[in-house]
Design a protein around this motif. Sequence first.
Motif: not given
Length: 115
Positions: A31, A23-25, A20-21, A101, A108, A27-28, A104-105
């Motif tokens: 995946q 993908p928010e971290r 869940r978390t 990233h 979070a 880049r667009a 960061e995940c």
Amino acid sequence: MASNDQLSVPQKDLAEAWRRTLPERLRAGDQAEVYEDEKNPNTLLITIQSAGRQDLEFDFAVTYVDSREIDIQLSDVEKDGQSVDERTDVMQELIADYRRHLHECAQALHHFTHA
């Protein structure tokens, strides 16, 4: 007083929280797939597919040292299904970016892992 700061979250729940978390971290367009490591209950296996035409895939093992700290190991980098040399400057920059990233995940999810 000794600290017994072990990760106490079930691996299945931890993997779901990362799904869940993370993908928010990223880049667009990037995946990620998160798998439970059957050999180590404190480890998640993460594959990140880089956005764009490079068709790059990065395989990481993220191991919880305790409920807050993670250790990240890169196991493979592939382009079009073939292993590539990850020592080039461009690859090192991408790897450093993805490691950030992943950290960061984990940060979070401190509320989840640090009970």
